[in-house]
Scaffold this motif. Structure first.
Motif, PDB file in Angstrom:
ATOM      1  N   HIS A 545      -2.223   8.488   0.540  1.00  0.00           N
ATOM      2  CA  HIS A 545      -1.521   8.432   1.656  1.00  0.00           C
ATOM      3  C   HIS A 545      -1.954   7.738   2.653  1.00  0.00           C
ATOM      4  O   HIS A 545      -1.173   7.180   3.289  1.00  0.00           O
ATOM      5  CB  HIS A 545      -1.672  10.030   1.965  1.00  0.00           C
ATOM      6  CG  HIS A 545      -1.160  10.696   3.322  1.00  0.00           C
ATOM      7  ND1 HIS A 545      -1.623  10.320   4.566  1.00  0.00           N
ATOM      8  CD2 HIS A 545       0.136  11.185   3.489  1.00  0.00           C
ATOM      9  CE1 HIS A 545      -0.744  10.878   5.300  1.00  0.00           C
ATOM     10  NE2 HIS A 545       0.455  11.385   4.852  1.00  0.00           N
ATOM     11  N   ASP A 546      -3.121   7.794   3.138  1.00  0.00           N
ATOM     12  CA  ASP A 546      -3.754   6.986   4.387  1.00  0.00           C
ATOM     13  C   ASP A 546      -3.286   5.596   4.148  1.00  0.00           C
ATOM     14  O   ASP A 546      -2.869   4.696   5.207  1.00  0.00           O
ATOM     15  CB  ASP A 546      -5.199   7.247   4.572  1.00  0.00           C
ATOM     16  CG  ASP A 546      -5.386   8.614   5.115  1.00  0.00           C
ATOM     17  OD1 ASP A 546      -4.214   9.476   5.423  1.00  0.00           O
ATOM     18  OD2 ASP A 546      -6.478   8.796   5.141  1.00  0.00           O
ATOM     19  N   LEU A 547      -3.479   4.978   2.923  1.00  0.00           N
ATOM     20  CA  LEU A 547      -3.160   3.499   2.664  1.00  0.00           C
ATOM     21  C   LEU A 547      -1.836   3.219   2.883  1.00  0.00           C
ATOM     22  O   LEU A 547      -1.309   2.113   3.373  1.00  0.00           O
ATOM     23  CB  LEU A 547      -3.924   3.242   1.329  1.00  0.00           C
ATOM     24  CG  LEU A 547      -3.568   1.624   0.716  1.00  0.00           C
ATOM     25  CD1 LEU A 547      -4.334   0.937   1.705  1.00  0.00           C
ATOM     26  CD2 LEU A 547      -3.932   1.652  -0.600  1.00  0.00           C
ATOM     27  N   ALA A 548      -0.960   4.062   2.162  1.00  0.00           N
ATOM     28  CA  ALA A 548       0.517   3.848   2.218  1.00  0.00           C
ATOM     29  C   ALA A 548       0.922   3.898   3.717  1.00  0.00           C
ATOM     30  O   ALA A 548       2.049   3.063   3.709  1.00  0.00           O
ATOM     31  CB  ALA A 548       1.050   4.994   1.253  1.00  0.00           C
ATOM     32  N   VAL A 549       0.598   4.695   4.514  1.00  0.00           N
ATOM     33  CA  VAL A 549       1.022   5.084   5.756  1.00  0.00           C
ATOM     34  C   VAL A 549       0.834   3.279   6.733  1.00  0.00           C
ATOM     35  O   VAL A 549       1.643   2.840   7.154  1.00  0.00           O
ATOM     36  CB  VAL A 549       0.378   5.977   6.656  1.00  0.00           C
ATOM     37  CG1 VAL A 549       0.598   5.887   8.067  1.00  0.00           C
ATOM     38  CG2 VAL A 549       0.885   7.347   6.322  1.00  0.00           C
ATOM     39  N   ASP A 550      -0.476   2.816   6.409  1.00  0.00           N
ATOM     40  CA  ASP A 550      -0.763   1.750   6.870  1.00  0.00           C
ATOM     41  C   ASP A 550       0.150   0.390   6.535  1.00  0.00           C
ATOM     42  O   ASP A 550       0.588  -0.446   7.304  1.00  0.00           O
ATOM     43  CB  ASP A 550      -2.171   1.121   6.689  1.00  0.00           C
ATOM     44  CG  ASP A 550      -3.161   2.154   7.571  1.00  0.00           C
ATOM     45  OD1 ASP A 550      -2.586   2.714   8.671  1.00  0.00           O
ATOM     46  OD2 ASP A 550      -4.295   2.283   7.381  1.00  0.00           O
TER      47      ASP A 550
END
Length: 562
Positions: A545-550
């Motif tokens: 999730h955090d990676l995809a947002v970035d």
């Protein structure tokens, strides 16, 4: 009365002189004719010195042109001890000690070692070199030496590798492309006088060096930074000993980021843990667990033995080959669709689909998706994983392989398989070098489509089912506001040396892509032995999730959902 010389003695002396004269004449004739070339070569060698001219190692850049590795010339400090008076050596060592960050006794011991010439310190930072130069100590001098520099410190360390003191690339791109980067040394022949001094008007011949090629990688520095940041955070949260993240563009197989833990600093390779040098993304094999269910169901749909709405009665466990295989914690779901197998990650459901397929088709689809074979990525030390030959399968193996046990894969293989689902059914060869630039121009790497393991219709169906797994299933932790996400969690036991499994230790993973309808990236996140054990997938999903947002923000991808 003097006795006269006898005629016999005179004849002997004459014969000796005649023979010596003949031999001398023959020798002179030989050197003037047959041996002339060798004599001239020997004389020339005494007047000429042949020097190697090092080629400049190529620069490595990311896909946007930012420097990842380059070479600078630093000065190495050498000493000729005989030119330093013995009474002065202790004082010289004391002056050098703070500059070289070396104990004075060690420097003094080197000066008193009896060596005619020796290095005191290799590749000094320029401020330190200038400080030594200011001392003006006779017998000290500098030799220029190239040093490989990595402006981003440890970022992408396993991708890049490093260059050793002999100028040879090791590991990663530096190792795999060493000959391309290193170039070809030149030669310089200089005429010198008998005292070995270069003649200003002497003969000079030169073969110029051919500098190494520059490389442009598919790696995106910002994506790599995000991947390493997210991986480190997940590792710290789970106190995991290792992990990996792979990010690939499913449209052509280009690798956008490869992150591995543990890692190392290329500037301090000598103190690095050997395990940290390994690029786990391509060389670490593990049992993938439930991420493999997407492949099993893709095969079943492609073979038309099931559809997304096909149902079976889930009793929590099923028997295959005389062995009882169960869902996690033995949960029973009753009437269940194939789509719900992914949503609930039901092991018994995966066995149901695999049983419809049969061993031979299941094996063929595993191999078609690339498992058990090298992907062909342009990095060294790639592992191939393990898919046992079909002749060695027991009946139960069809069931365990269906949910990702009894098969070993690499994070990269899993990413490429999900890439085939994401892009409409094409398995690409992954690659890291996008282009080489040398004296002949730029040479770009053409994407290579290896094969189509499933049809475009099957891929479309699987994408929809994997979106449902995130929207309605146990993979909801990977969902994003404004974007559709397709993905699947994985939890697998770790094989032990006795052929069983390690007690209460797991590999947690998540494989997914976004936006699901037009995927810009596929990401696979794998964590080794998370402390939360069976709940390690929660951390893996959170990391996705955090990676995809970035990544989506960086790529300026517009939301595909309200």
């Amino acid at each position: 009365m003097t006795e006269g010389t006898s005629p016999t003695r005179l004849r002997v002396l004459f014969a000796l002189f005649a023979t010596a004269t003949l031999l001398l004449s023959l020798r002179v004739g030989y050197w003037q004719t047959i041996g002339r070339a060798a004599l001239l070569e020997g004389a020339t060698n005494q007047l000429h010195s042949d020097l190697a001219v090092e080629a400049q190692r190529g620069v490595i850049r990311d896909r946007n042109g930012r420097v990842l590795a380059t070479t600078v010339d630093l000065r190495s400090l050498y000493a000729i001890p005989n030119r330093i008076p013995k009474d002065d050596r202790a004082a010289v060592a004391a002056k050098l000690s703070p500059i070289l960050a070396t104990p004075a006794p060690a420097i003094l011991a080197a000066l008193n070692s009896g060596a005619e010439w020796l290095y005191l310190k290799r590749r000094l930072p320029e401020p330190a070199a200038r400080a030594v130069e200011a001392l003006a100590v006779p017998g000290l001098g500098f030799e220029p030496e190239p040093k490989r520099m990595y402006p981003n410190d440890a970022l992408a360390a396993q991708v890049l590798g490093f260059v050793n003191d002999d100028g040879l690339g090791q590991y990663g791109i530096e190792g795999a492309y060493d000959k391309v980067l290193r170039g070809v040394p030149g030669r310089l022949t200089v005429e010198r006088d008998p005292k070995d001094r270069e003649l200003a008007v002497g003969l000079r011949t030169a073969v110029p060096p051919r500098n190494g090629a520059d490389l442009v990688l598919t790696i995106d520095l910002e994506w790599q930074t995000a991947a390493e940041r997210v991986l480190r955070r997940a590792i710290e949260r789970e106190t995991a000993p290792g992990g990996s993240i792979v990010i690939v563009d499913p449209r052509d197989g280009a690798i956008r980021a490869l992150a591995s833990w543990p890692t190392f600093d290329p500037a301090r390779v000598s103190v690095a843990d050997p395990e940290a040098l390994r690029n786990r993304a391509v060389s670490w094999t593990f049992e993938p667990g439930s991420t493999m269910k997407a492949v099993t169901i893709a095969a079943g749909i492609d073979k038309h033995v099931v559809t997304p709405t096909t149902t079976y009665e889930d009793k929590g466990c099923t028997v295959i080959g005389g062995r009882r295989l169960c869902n996690a914690q033995g949960k029973s779901y009753g009437t269940t669709t194939v789509t719900q197998i992914l949503e609930r990650s039901a092991n018994a459901g995966a066995v149901f689909v695999a049983s419809k397929l049969g061993q031979d088709p299941m094996y063929q689809y595993l191999r078609a998706f690339g498992f058990g074979s090298a992907t062909g990525i342009d990095l060294a030390a790639e592992a191939v994983g393990s898919v046992r030959p079909l002749a060695e399968w027991y009946p139960v193996d069809l069931g365990t392989v269906a949910y990702g046990q009894g098969i070993a894969v690499t994070p990269l293989q899993l990413a490429m398989a999900y890439g085939a689902i994401a892009n409409g059914g094409t398995l690409y060869r992954p690659y890291v070098v996008a282009a080489t630039r040398d004296a002949d121009g730029e040479h770009r790497t053409a994407p290579v489509a290896v094969r189509s393991p499933i049809s475009p219709d099957t891929a479309d169906t699987l994408r929809t089912m994997l979106v449902s797994a995130v929207d309605r299933g146990i993979s909801q932790g990977a969902s994003l506001t404004g974007y559709s996400v397709a993905g699947k969690t994985g939890t697998a036991q770790i094989p032990s040396e006795d052929g069983r499994y390690v007690d209460d230790a797991y590999i947690s993973s998540f494989a997914g892509f976004a936006p699901a309808n037009d995927p810009r990236f596929v990401a696979v996140i794998v964590l080794e032995r998370p402390k939360s054990k069976l709940l390690g997938t929660l951390t893996a999903m959170s990391a996705f999730h955090d990676l995809a947002v970035d990544l989506l923000r960086n790529a300026r991808v517009q939301p595909d959902r309200p």
